[in-house]
Write a protein that holds these residues in place. Structure first.
Motif, PDB file in Angstrom:
ATOM      1  N   TYR A 191     -10.018  13.111  -4.410  1.00  0.00           N
ATOM      2  CA  TYR A 191     -11.207  12.824  -5.194  1.00  0.00           C
ATOM      3  C   TYR A 191     -12.399  12.617  -4.264  1.00  0.00           C
ATOM      4  CZ  TYR A 191      -8.732  12.365  -9.611  1.00  0.00           C
ATOM      5  OH  TYR A 191      -8.022  12.629 -10.749  1.00  0.00           O
ATOM      6  N   GLN A 248       0.851  -1.172   0.000  1.00  0.00           N
ATOM      7  CA  GLN A 248       0.000   0.000   0.000  1.00  0.00           C
ATOM      8  C   GLN A 248       0.892   1.228   0.000  1.00  0.00           C
ATOM      9  OE1 GLN A 248      -3.272   0.120  -0.393  1.00  0.00           O
ATOM     10  NE2 GLN A 248      -3.145   2.332  -0.359  1.00  0.00           N
ATOM     11  N   GLY A 260       5.702  10.441 -12.374  1.00  0.00           N
ATOM     12  CA  GLY A 260       5.981   9.972 -13.718  1.00  0.00           C
ATOM     13  C   GLY A 260       4.783  10.157 -14.621  1.00  0.00           C
ATOM     14  N   GLY A 261       3.704  10.660 -14.059  1.00  0.00           N
ATOM     15  CA  GLY A 261       2.594  11.132 -14.869  1.00  0.00           C
ATOM     16  C   GLY A 261       1.519  10.149 -15.244  1.00  0.00           C
ATOM     17  N   ASN A 262       1.793   8.857 -15.165  1.00  0.00           N
ATOM     18  CA  ASN A 262       0.833   7.946 -15.764  1.00  0.00           C
ATOM     19  C   ASN A 262      -0.129   7.257 -14.815  1.00  0.00           C
ATOM     20  OD1 ASN A 262       1.523   8.328 -18.375  1.00  0.00           O
ATOM     21  ND2 ASN A 262       3.029   6.683 -18.409  1.00  0.00           N
ATOM     22  N   LYS A 263       0.332   6.944 -13.657  1.00  0.00           N
ATOM     23  CA  LYS A 263      -0.425   6.022 -12.824  1.00  0.00           C
ATOM     24  C   LYS A 263      -0.927   6.707 -11.566  1.00  0.00           C
ATOM     25  CE  LYS A 263       0.478   1.733 -10.347  1.00  0.00           C
ATOM     26  NZ  LYS A 263       1.501   0.685 -10.151  1.00  0.00           N
ATOM     27  N   LEU A 264      -2.234   6.800 -11.435  1.00  0.00           N
ATOM     28  CA  LEU A 264      -2.861   7.393 -10.264  1.00  0.00           C
ATOM     29  C   LEU A 264      -3.119   6.279  -9.255  1.00  0.00           C
ATOM     30  CD1 LEU A 264      -4.043  10.171  -9.359  1.00  0.00           C
ATOM     31  CD2 LEU A 264      -6.247   9.333 -10.193  1.00  0.00           C
ATOM     32  N   THR A 265      -2.490   6.392  -8.094  1.00  0.00           N
ATOM     33  CA  THR A 265      -2.654   5.388  -7.041  1.00  0.00           C
ATOM     34  C   THR A 265      -3.476   5.995  -5.918  1.00  0.00           C
ATOM     35  OG1 THR A 265      -0.538   4.368  -7.578  1.00  0.00           O
ATOM     36  CG2 THR A 265      -1.451   3.895  -5.406  1.00  0.00           C
ATOM     37  N   PHE A 266      -4.544   5.306  -5.556  1.00  0.00           N
ATOM     38  CA  PHE A 266      -5.483   5.834  -4.572  1.00  0.00           C
ATOM     39  C   PHE A 266      -5.203   5.339  -3.162  1.00  0.00           C
ATOM     40  CE2 PHE A 266      -8.725   8.042  -6.965  1.00  0.00           C
ATOM     41  CZ  PHE A 266      -8.595   7.547  -8.251  1.00  0.00           C
ATOM     42  N   LEU A 272     -12.470  14.800  -9.356  1.00  0.00           N
ATOM     43  CA  LEU A 272     -11.386  15.589  -8.781  1.00  0.00           C
ATOM     44  C   LEU A 272     -11.953  16.744  -7.963  1.00  0.00           C
ATOM     45  CD1 LEU A 272      -8.331  16.196  -8.613  1.00  0.00           C
ATOM     46  CD2 LEU A 272      -8.624  17.614 -10.672  1.00  0.00           C
ATOM     47  N   TYR A 293       2.345  14.704  -7.648  1.00  0.00           N
ATOM     48  CA  TYR A 293       1.014  15.281  -7.785  1.00  0.00           C
ATOM     49  C   TYR A 293       0.119  14.594  -6.781  1.00  0.00           C
ATOM     50  CZ  TYR A 293      -3.378  16.560 -10.170  1.00  0.00           C
ATOM     51  OH  TYR A 293      -4.619  17.039 -10.477  1.00  0.00           O
ATOM     52  N   ARG A 301       0.756  20.310  -5.686  1.00  0.00           N
ATOM     53  CA  ARG A 301       2.075  19.835  -6.071  1.00  0.00           C
ATOM     54  C   ARG A 301       3.019  20.025  -4.894  1.00  0.00           C
ATOM     55  NH1 ARG A 301       2.228  18.002 -10.878  1.00  0.00           N
ATOM     56  NH2 ARG A 301       0.756  18.694 -12.452  1.00  0.00           N
ATOM     57  N   THR A 342       0.500  10.490  -7.762  1.00  0.00           N
ATOM     58  CA  THR A 342       1.008  10.059  -9.049  1.00  0.00           C
ATOM     59  C   THR A 342       2.421  10.579  -9.216  1.00  0.00           C
ATOM     60  OG1 THR A 342       0.518   9.899 -11.411  1.00  0.00           O
ATOM     61  CG2 THR A 342       0.126  12.021 -10.366  1.00  0.00           C
TER      62      THR A 342
END
Lengths: 111, 114
Positions: free
Chosen positions: A36, A2, A95-101, A46, A32, A51, A93
């Motif tokens: 949510y 986690q 590296g821009g790609n993966k949003l981890t909740f 959102l 970032y 930042r 997030t």
């Protein structure tokens, strides 16, 4: 594993009170940090984001506080209203790609 | 106009069946995602596509196969459905890879496997 720990799991606040939800992260590469809001039967939306180069961001009744050294950030909802009752997720997030909740906080605002 | 739309909203099916969920976004975004939300409301990324190219594939069983015919569509096909596949599946999109910014989520597809 986690990567984002969120607390509390549930929260009951009286109308007009302050709701505070906390998150802690491990990876310093994250760049970032959004929050949510999710209502039943809807997708996450959102709410506010920050930042790591600022320590606080405020939008209306919603404020993010960010502590880079402690690797923690929190959401404060001022003057909480019954319409704020929802599930809140912090996320990260990098590296821009993966949003981890985070694991989510169920907020109930009572009259 | 709905920004990210998913169909169907509800899907009830028997174990062993094959089913598909469709997703379309009209935001002009380059990147699309599939997320799974379990019964405890935990949201976990499954796949990400950028302009029809697969860029993220988390440890998801091979029974799950995403397909992106164009950058506005990302479908999810699931073979041999199992009870544990019951969840809410969310499609999402974002403007550009490598750019921090808001993801737009669909309203979800509640899949129930019986």
């Amino acid at each position: 594993q986690q990567q984002v720990k969120q607390s509390p799991q549930s929260l009951i606040v009286q109308k007009g009170g302050i709701s505070i939800i906390n998150c802690a992260y491990e990876n310093t590469a994250f760049d970032y940090f959004p929050w949510y809001q999710q209502f039943p039967g809807k997708g996450p939306a959102l709410l506010i984001a920050i930042r790591p180069d600022v320590s606080e961001k405020k939008e209306g009744r919603f404020t993010i506080s960010f502590n880079k050294s402690a690797k923690q950030f929190s959401l404060h909802i001022m003057d909480s209203q019954p319409g704020d009752s929802a599930t809140y997720f912090c996320a990260v997030t990098g590296g821009g790609n993966k949003l981890t909740f985070g694991t989510g906080t169920q907020l109930k605002v009572e009259l | 106009d709905t920004a990210v739309s998913q169909t169907p909203k509800y899907l009830v099916t028997q174990m062993g069946n094959d089913k598909s969920i469709k997703c379309e976004q009209n935001l002009g975004h380059d990147t699309m995602y599939w997320y799974k939300q379990d019964s405890k409301k935990f949201l976990k990324i499954m796949f990400s596509y950028n302009n029809k190219e697969l860029i993220i594939n988390e440890t998801v069983p091979n029974r799950f196969s995403p397909k992106s015919p164009d950058k506005a569509h990302l479908n999810l096909h699931i073979n041999s459905l199992e009870l544990g596949d019951s969840a809410v599946y969310f499609c999402a999109s974002r403007a550009r890879t490598g750019q921090g910014g808001g993801y737009t989520f669909g309203s979800g597809t509640r899949l129930t496997v019986v």
